[in-house]
Scaffold this motif. Structure first.
Motif: not given
Length: 422
Positions: A240-259
């Motif tokens: 029954g897929a008929r399209g998507h719903v819009v949402g707001e937001g997301g995620a912020i991540l801290v990416l760091e050098d492993a050392i």
């Protein structure tokens, strides 16, 4: 501006490593089913969605009337008053997520060397609501009533800029504009900056376009669901897929050098071990969509065989043809029902550039907790889609070591990222 990279690069504080390993040490979330990482993840595992009638404006006169809106968000509780006048709703959400991610990482940004840390985010719209308000003032009252902050508050790079200013992150910074693929593309660009010598990059994506101007743009794409039932409006891979719903937001991540992370004793959620981006052929040429190739390239870079992947977090367009193309790509690589697949964005709607980074957060927490989040509301797979879709309830595993996250953006963008346990 699709695919555009706007970047400022300062001389890094550390020498370039070339093949530096990139690890995730912080997660911050603003999502329609939870404000904050813990609230969102708990709701996700309970299968609780955040889709309902639009409340940010009167959508009753539009064909689509549902959205995923961040609950209980009062900007005055999180943002200094001086920033309220110069920021769009989406930027405020990004600032809150960035603060949580940095707090979660345990980083003392003030103790970092100059230019060691930067910001790379993704955006598909910029400050749409702010821009709409100021354009209304221009048309109805005149230029003298337009805020000076309009010069940047609407812009795609504004989240990167405001995060960098607030946390004094003076290293490499930029923005990726590739619609729904942006949340992965930004993290990949962040990893490139680590390989050039940076220590830490704050990255991810947050979008918010729940306003009349944004709605008009979404409707023009003809992918929005017009269902008024929150439990059936966004059901990717379903008959029954008929399209998507819009949402707001997301995620912020801290990416760091492993050392760097190891030296300061940081808690590590996982490693970004593979990534690839591809483009679909021009419409009408008959070429194969580029998603399968992106999957294979990302797995190859990670040195991971398909059989070692524990879960795929799908892009999940909710449009029958696009769902079929994604299912075909997954099946071509893993075989029919060959890998568990899930789409937790059925609980949030599609978040533009924020969707893929939120899926990355879900992948990292799935690895931490050895559990696969569910795809809600999907009752019956469409004919010809042979996926092992995680539905109904979370699926517990003895161990989750490797996750593949997929994302696609309007215009032919494809991205795939492999994250592995630390």
């Amino acid at each position: 501006m699709s695919g555009e990279v706007l970047e400022h690069t300062a001389v890094p504080a550390r020498s370039a490593r070339g093949t530096a390993k990139a690890v995730f040490t912080g997660i911050g979330v603003t999502a329609p089913n939870g404000l904050g990482t813990r609230a969102w993840w708990d709701a996700t595992l309970r299968g609780e969605h955040g889709i309902g009638p639009v409340s940010r404006f009167d959508a009753s006169g539009y064909p689509a009337t549902l959205a995923g809106e961040v609950p209980g968000f009062d900007a005055t509780e999180h943002i200094p008053s001086r920033l309220l006048t110069q920021t769009d709703h989406a930027t405020r959400l990004a600032l809150v997520a960035a603060q949580e991610a940095l707090d979660d990482s345990g980083l003392d940004t003030g103790a970092l060397p100059d230019y060691a840390a930067g910001v790379v985010t993704a955006s598909s719209a910029g400050g749409f609501e702010f821009g709409q308000r100021e354009l209304e003032a221009l048309w109805s009252k005149g230029g003298q009533y337009v805020s000076a902050y309009q010069s940047f508050a609407w812009f795609y790079a504004v989240n990167s800029g405001q995060i960098a200013i607030r946390h004094k992150l003076r290293g490499p910074s930029g923005v990726l504009v590739s619609e729904g693929a942006g949340g992965l593309d930004a993290v990949a660009q962040a990893r490139r900056q680590l390989r050039r010598g940076s220590s830490v990059i704050v990255t991810g994506g947050v979008d918010g376009t729940v306003c009349p101007w944004g709605w008009t743009a979404h409707l023009s794409g003809r992918r929005l669901s017009t269902s008024g039932d929150p439990a059936r409006a966004f059901v990717p891979f379903d008959a029954g897929a008929r399209g998507h719903v819009v949402g707001e937001g997301g995620a912020i991540l801290v990416l760091e050098d492993a050392i760097c992370a190891q030296e300061r004793g940081a808690r590590v959620y996982g490693q970004l071990s593979g990534y690839a981006s591809t483009f679909d052929p021009r419409p009408g040429t008959g070429g194969e969509p580029g998603l399968r190739r992106a999957i294979l390239l990302a797995l190859a870079e990670a040195g991971v065989e398909p059989g070692a992947v524990d879960v795929v977090l799908a892009d999940a367009a909710g449009v029958p043809g696009l769902d079929r193309a994604e299912a075909d790509a997954i099946t071509a690589v893993f075989g029919p029902g060959g890998v568990p697949v899930t789409a937790p964005k059925t609980m949030t709607g599609r978040l533009g550039a924020g969707g893929a980074s939120l899926d990355l957060a879900a992948a990292l927490l799935a690895i931490r907790d050895s559990v696969l989040p569910p795809t809600v509301h999907v009752d019956r797979l469409a004919d010809g889609i042979d996926l092992d879709l995680v539905t109904g309830a979370p699926r517990e595993r003895r161990e989750v070591r490797t996750a593949l996250v997929l994302a696609r953006g309007v215009g032919g963008f494809n991205a795939a990222a492999v994250v592995e346990a630390p």
